[in-house]
Design an enzyme around this catalytic site. Structure first.
Site, PDB file in Angstrom:
ATOM      1  N   LYS A 578      84.121  60.702  48.009  1.00  0.00           N
ATOM      2  CA  LYS A 578      85.534  60.070  47.600  1.00  0.00           C
ATOM      3  C   LYS A 578      85.415  58.785  49.626  1.00  0.00           C
ATOM      4  CE  LYS A 578      87.485  63.854  46.703  1.00  0.00           C
ATOM      5  NZ  LYS A 578      86.862  64.928  45.949  1.00  0.00           N
ATOM      6  N   LYS A 681      92.245  60.559  45.693  1.00  0.00           N
ATOM      7  CA  LYS A 681      92.227  60.102  44.457  1.00  0.00           C
ATOM      8  C   LYS A 681      93.207  58.970  43.910  1.00  0.00           C
ATOM      9  CE  LYS A 681      89.907  64.968  43.528  1.00  0.00           C
ATOM     10  NZ  LYS A 681      89.951  66.297  43.558  1.00  0.00           N
ATOM     11  N   GLY A 796      84.840  71.544  39.692  1.00  0.00           N
ATOM     12  CA  GLY A 796      82.894  72.800  39.572  1.00  0.00           C
ATOM     13  C   GLY A 796      82.132  71.842  39.666  1.00  0.00           C
TER      14      GLY A 796
END
Ligand code: ADP
Ligand code: ASP
Ligand code: MG
Length: 814
Positions: A578, A681, A796
Site C-alpha cells: 500500500k 486504505k 488473508g
C-alpha cells in the site's frame, strides 16, 4: 538434373559430411546431381581474420593457418580410408602451401586489397569441395570435382562480383555437354573475372552459385540444404515460436532474404525465378522434415508469410530548410553513396521534401557522412542543408507477404503492437507493391519486436505474460502456487501463457528465461545469486520481454520506490504493497501518469479489501460516468476480527495476541490498532474517486488510550493493552448497553475522510459483519439511496494472492 547446395554447417565436420554424402547418394539414385558446397563451417571467417592479421604485420597469422590446416586434415583422416589418405593429404598440403604464400605476401607488404582477400577466402570452398569429392569416391559415388572458377565469369567487383550470365551459361552448358559423371561437385562462392582472376560472389554466395548452375542446366529443382528445416516465419534463433513456412513465392522469399533471412542469399532467386525452377530449403540434420518450397505462386494465401530483420543499421538523415530548391538533390545524395559502394536498405522521405532518411550498414556510416557532407559542402556552408545526422545501432524489421495489399489494417496492427510494447519506431517504409512493410527500430528492441509481432501475426491464439515477482513469503508463495495450479487451464482455455521469469526474496534472486519451474522453486531460489534491487531491475529491462509484469508482494517502502523505474520501461506493476499509493499525492499521480504514458498498467486492487473487487468496481463506476458521493466501509480485517472476538470471556489483550498468532495483524499490531492501515486504505479509495487528499488530511479518532499511543515498542504496547483493560472493557460495555457492536469504520464524504471506532446498531449493514470480513458501501449519483455494497473476506494470504492474480489476468485481457 537436380542441384543440391550444402552450407557451412552441413559440411562443418566429417560426421556432417557423411550425412551430406548419404543425402546425395539417395538423390543420385534416379537423377543426375550437381552438388555445391560451402567452406567448412566458420572457415571463411577464419580466412578473413588470417588475412587481416597478416596485413597488420601480426605473425599470429601463421598459427591461424595451422588451425585451418588441422581442421581440414582432421576431416580427411576421419572420412577417407588410411590407405588412400596420403594422396589426398598431399594435394591438400599443396593447396595450403599456395595459401601460405599469398598470406606471406600480404604480411610482407602490409596490404590487403579486395582482390587479395578474395583470393585468400576462395580457399575455403576450394578445400572443402576437394575433400568432399574425394570422399564421395570412397563411398562409391560416381562423382568428379569441377572448379566453378572455370565456369562462372564475373565483372571485376572484387568481394561482391556481378555475374556475366550469357558467358557463364555458355561455359556451363559446354561442360555438361561433355560430362559423363552422375555427380559433379562444385565449390560455391568462387568465380573468376574475364581476365581469369579469382573472385567471390559475396558472403553467403554459395547459394547463388547453386542457382546459377540450376538455371544454366535447366534443373528440375534447386535444393538448399542447411541447418534449419526451411525458411521460418522469423529467425528461429530469436523467436522460439517461429515455424517453417511450407510454401512461399519467389517474391516473398526475396523480400524475406533481402530483409535479413540469411537462410537464403538474396541474389539466389533471380536466376531460377526466370525459369520457374522451384527452390526447396531442407535440413541436413533432419532430412525427413518437409522444408520450404519456393515457387512462382504460393498456395498459402495468408497475408503475412514472415518477419525478418537486419541488425547493425545506421539511420542517416539529411535535412534542411533550403532543400526544396536544390536541383537534383536526391540524385546527388544517392550518387555520393553509390560512389562509396554503400548499400541502401531503406529510404523514407517526407512529402515536404525537407528531409530524407536512409538506412545503411553501421560500418558504412562514417564513409557515408564524409561523402555526403562533401557532396553538399556549399549548401551546408550556406545553411541550406544541415550536416548529415548519423544514428547508429538501429535495426530494420519487416513484415513480408504478397497478399498484404488486399488486407487493410496490417500496418496499423504492426505499429500499434510495437507501440504497446514500448518499441519506438524511427522510420517507416512501405513499397507501393505492398509486399513488405518495414520499420527502423533500436537494436536493443529486436528480440522483443520480433516476438511481439510474431505472436500478433502468427500465434494470435496464445498470449504470453512474463512475471518478475518480488516477495515470495506468505502472500507471494500463495500466488506462485495459484499460478502453478492454473497454468494449464489458462493456456488451454484462455490461451494465456503465464511464466515466472524472475523471483526474489530479501536474500536471493532467481531468473530463468524459459520460465522458472514452479514445482521446486524454493530450492532453486535458495541456491541462486544474492538479491540486489537494482540488478534485478537491470535484468528485467535487459531481457526486454513483451508483457513484462513486476509483482510486489512485500510491504517494503524501498521496493515501492522503484515502481516508476519499471513503468518508464513499459513494465507493468502489480502490487499489494500500500505504501506507494498512500504516499504523497504527487508520487501517486506520477505513477498513474507514467502508467498512462508508457501504456504499462499499474494495478493495486489488493491494497484495499485483499481480493475483493473494490478498486476495480470504483474505476468502472467512474469510467461509466458515475460520481462517488460517499464511501462508508469497514476495511480492516484485523480490527474486525479483534472486535468480533472481544467479549466478557476474552480480554482485549488476549484477542490481539490471538489475532497476531493467526496472522491477521501486521507483525507490528500498532499499524492496525492505531488506524494507520485503514487510513491508507480510505486514502486510496478517496484518490481513486478523484479527490486530491493526503494522509495527514484524514481525521483519525483513535480508540487507544494515551499510554498505548505512546508505547515505544511492540512489547510495551502489548503491556498497555493489559494495564488499560478497563478502558477497553468500557468501550465494549457502552456499546453493548445500547445493543450496538463495535466496528472500526472509515468514511469519505464531501471530500473529507475520517476513520474511527463506532458503535453500530443492529439495523446497520455493518452490524453482522463476521470474522475478518470487509464491507464497502459506495454512495454515488446512481446509487444514491441504496448504496452499492461489496462484502467478503478482506484479509488473508490466500485471498490477497488471488486478488494479485486477478490483476495479472486483467493485464492479459487488456
Ligand atoms: P548455410 O551455412 O547453410 O548457408 P546460413 O547460416 O547461411 O546457413 O543460413 C541458415 C541460418 O539462417 C539459420 O541457422 C538461421 O539462424 C538463419 N535465419 C535467419 N532468418 C531465418 C529464417 N527466417 N528462417 C530460417 N533461418 C533463418
Ligand atoms: N563460405 C562463404 C561464406 O561463409 C559462402 C557461403 O557459405 O555461402 O560466406
Ligand atoms: Mg548461407
Amino acid at each position: 538434373m537436380k542441384v543440391l547446395k550444402f552450407g557451412g554447417s552441413s559440411v562443418a565436420t566429417s560426421e556432417n559430411i557423411s550425412k551430406v554424402i548419404n543425402i546425395v547418394k539417395e538423390s543420385a539414385f534416379n537423377d543426375d546431381v550437381i552438388v555445391v558446397v560451402s567452406a567448412l563451417g566458420g572457415i571463411t571467417d577464419v580466412l578473413l581474420e588470417t588475412g587481416n592479421l597478416a596485413c597488420n604485420g601480426n605473425d599470429e597469422y601463421r598459427n591461424s593457418i595451422k588451425v585451418i590446416e588441422d581442421r581440414h586434415l582432421q576431416v580427411v583422416r576421419q572420412l577417407i580410408p588410411v590407405t588412400n589418405q596420403s594422396v589426398v593429404i598431399g594435394m591438400l598440403k599443396k593447396m595450403l602451401n599456395k595459401l601460405e604464400n599469398i598470406l606471406e605476401g600480404v604480411f610482407l607488404i602490409n596490404e590487403l586489397s579486395d582482390k587479395a582477400s578474395d583470393k585468400i577466402v576462395s580457399f575455403g570452398e576450394l578445400l572443402s569441395s576437394f575433400i568432399i569429392s574425394e570422399a564421395m569416391k570412397y563411398y562409391e559415388l560416381d562423382a568428379i570435382l569441377k572448379n566453378t572458377q572455370e565456369l562462372i565469369v564475373t565483372d571485376e567487383n572484387f568481394s561482391n562480383a556481378s555475374v556475366i550470365h550469357v558467358k557463364t551459361n555458355r561455359l556451363i552448358e559446354k561442360f555438361f555437354d561433355k560430362n559423363k559423371h552422375a555427380i559433379v561437385v562444385f565449390p560455391g562462392f568462387v568465380a573468376s573475372t574475364e581476365n581469369g582472376e579469382v573472385i567471390t560472389l559475396g558472403r553467403g554466395g554459395s547459394d547463388y552459385t547453386a542457382a546459377i548452375l540450376a538455371s544454366a542446366t535447366n534443373a528440375s529443382i534447386l535444393e538448399i540444404w542447411t541447418d534449419v528445416s526451411g525458411m521460418y516465419t522469423a529467425n528461429p534463433k530469436f523467436v522460439r515460436q517461429a515455424f517453417p513456412i511450407k510454401n512461399i513465392s519467389y517474391q516473398e522469399a526475396m523480400e524475406l532474404s533481402h530483409f535479413g533471412a540469411k537462410v537464403l542469399y538474396p541474389p539466389t532467386i533471380q536466376p531460377v525465378f526466370e525459369k520457374e525452377i522451384p527452390i526447396c530449403i531442407k535440413n541436413t540434420f533432419d532430412a525427413k522434415a518437409e522444408g520450404t518450397l519456393i515457387t512462382k505462386v504460393s498456395s498459402n494465401i495468408d497475408p503475412i508469410k514472415g518477419i525478418s530483420h537486419i541488425e547493425n543499421m545506421a539511420l542517416i538523415t539529411l535535412e534542411g530548410s533550403g532543400m526544396i530548391g536544390i536541383p537534383g538533390f536526391s540524385k546527388r545524395l544517392f550518387e555520393a553513396l553509390s560512389q562509396e559502394k554503400i548499400n541502401v536498405s531503406l529510404i523514407t522521405q517526407a512529402s515536404s521534401e525537407h528531409s530524407i532518411c536512409i538506412a545503411i550498414n553501421n560500418e558504412d556510416a562514417i564513409r557515408a557522412k564524409k561523402a555526403i557532407d562533401t557532396a553538399f559542402i556549399n549548401e551546408i556552408a550556406q545553411h541550406k542543408v544541415d550536416p548529415l545526422i548519423v544514428e547508429k545501432n538501429n535495426a530494420i524489421i519487416a513484415l513480408v507477404g504478397d497478399n498484404m495489399k488486399s488486407h487493410q489494417g496490417i500496418s496499423g496492427k504492426m505499429f500499434s503492437t510495437l507501440g504497446k510494447n514500448n518499441v519506438n519506431i524511427r522510420a517507416i517504409a512501405q513499397g507501393a507493391s505492398e509486399k513488405n512493410i518495414s520499420a527502423v527500430i533500436a537494436h536493443k528492441d529486436i528480440k522483443k519486436a520480433l516476438n511481439t509481432l510474431h505472436s500478433e501475426f502468427f500465434e494470435n491464439q496464445t498470449k504470453q505474460l512474463n512475471l518478475f515477482v518480488v516477495g515470495v513469503g506468505n502472500v507471494g508463495g500463495k500466488l506462485i502456487k495459484q499460478i502453478k495450479n492454473q497454468q494449464e487451464y489458462l493456456l488451454e482455455i484462455l490461451k494465456l501463457q503465464i511464466r515466472v521469469i524472475g523471483m526474489a526474496n530479501s536474500r536471493r534472486m532467481l531468473f530463468n528465461e524459459d520460465g522458472i519451474d514452479l514445482e521446486n522453486w524454493k530450492i532453486q531460489l535458495e541456491n541462486a545469486e544474492s538479491f540486489d534491487l537494482s540488478l534485478f531491475h537491470d535484468k528485467v529491462i535487459n531481457l526486454n520481454y513483451r508483457n513484462s509484469i513486476f509483482v510486489d508482494n512485500t510491504a517494503n517502502e524501498i521496493i515501492s520506490n522503484v515502481y516508476a523505474d519499471y513503468l518508464k520501461e513499459s513494465v507493468a506493476v502489480v502490487t499489494c504493497n500500500k505504501i506507494a499509493c498512500s504516499s504523497n499525492y504527487t508520487n501517486y499521480t506520477k505513477l498513474k501518469n507514467l502508467a498512462r504514458e508508457y501504456q504499462a498498467p499499474f494495478l493495486f486492487e489488493t491494497n484495499v479489501g485483499a481480493g475483493l473487487p473494490i478498486i476495480d468496481t470504483l474505476k468502472n463506476l467512474i469510467a461509466s460516468g458515475d460520481k462517488i458521493t460517499k464511501i462508508q466501509a469497514v476495511l480492516s480485517g484485523s480490527l474486525n476480527f479483534i472486535f468480533n472476538n472481544f467479549s466478557e470471556e476474552k480480554s482485549f489483550h488476549e484477542v490481539v495476541t490471538q489475532a497476531g498468532i493467526e496472522g491477521y495483524t501486521e507483525p507490528d499490531p500498532r499499524i492496525d490498532l492505531s488506524g494507520v492501515d485503514v487510513m491508507r486504505k480510505i486514502l486510496i479509495l478517496a484518490r481513486e474517486s478523484g479527490t486530491i487528499l493526503e494522509l495527514n488530511d484524514i481525521k483519525n479518532e483513535s480508540f487507544l488510550p494515551k499510554s498505548s499511543l505512546e508505547a515505544v515498542s511492540v512489547t510495551d504496547f502489548m503491556e498497555t493493552l493489559k494495564s488499560e483493560e478497563r478502558h477497553f472493557n468500557l468501550l465494549r460495555k457502552n456499546a453493548n448497553a445500547k445493543n450496538c457492536r463495535l466496528k472500526y469504520v472509515a468514511e469519505f464524504d464531501k471530500g473529507n475522510a475520517k476513520v474511527g471506532l463506532k458503535e453500530i446498531a443492529s439495523d446497520h449493514s455493518f452490524y453482522n459483519l463476521e470474522g475478518k470480513d470487509n464491507i464497502v458501501l459506495f454512495y454515488t449519483e446512481r446509487y444514491n439511496e441504496q448504496p452499492l455494497i461489496i462484502k467478503g473476506a478482506g484479509a488473508g494470504a490466500d485471498v490477497t494472492a488471488s486478488g494479485l492474480f486477478a490483476d495479472i489476468i486483467r493485464i492479459a485481457n487488456n
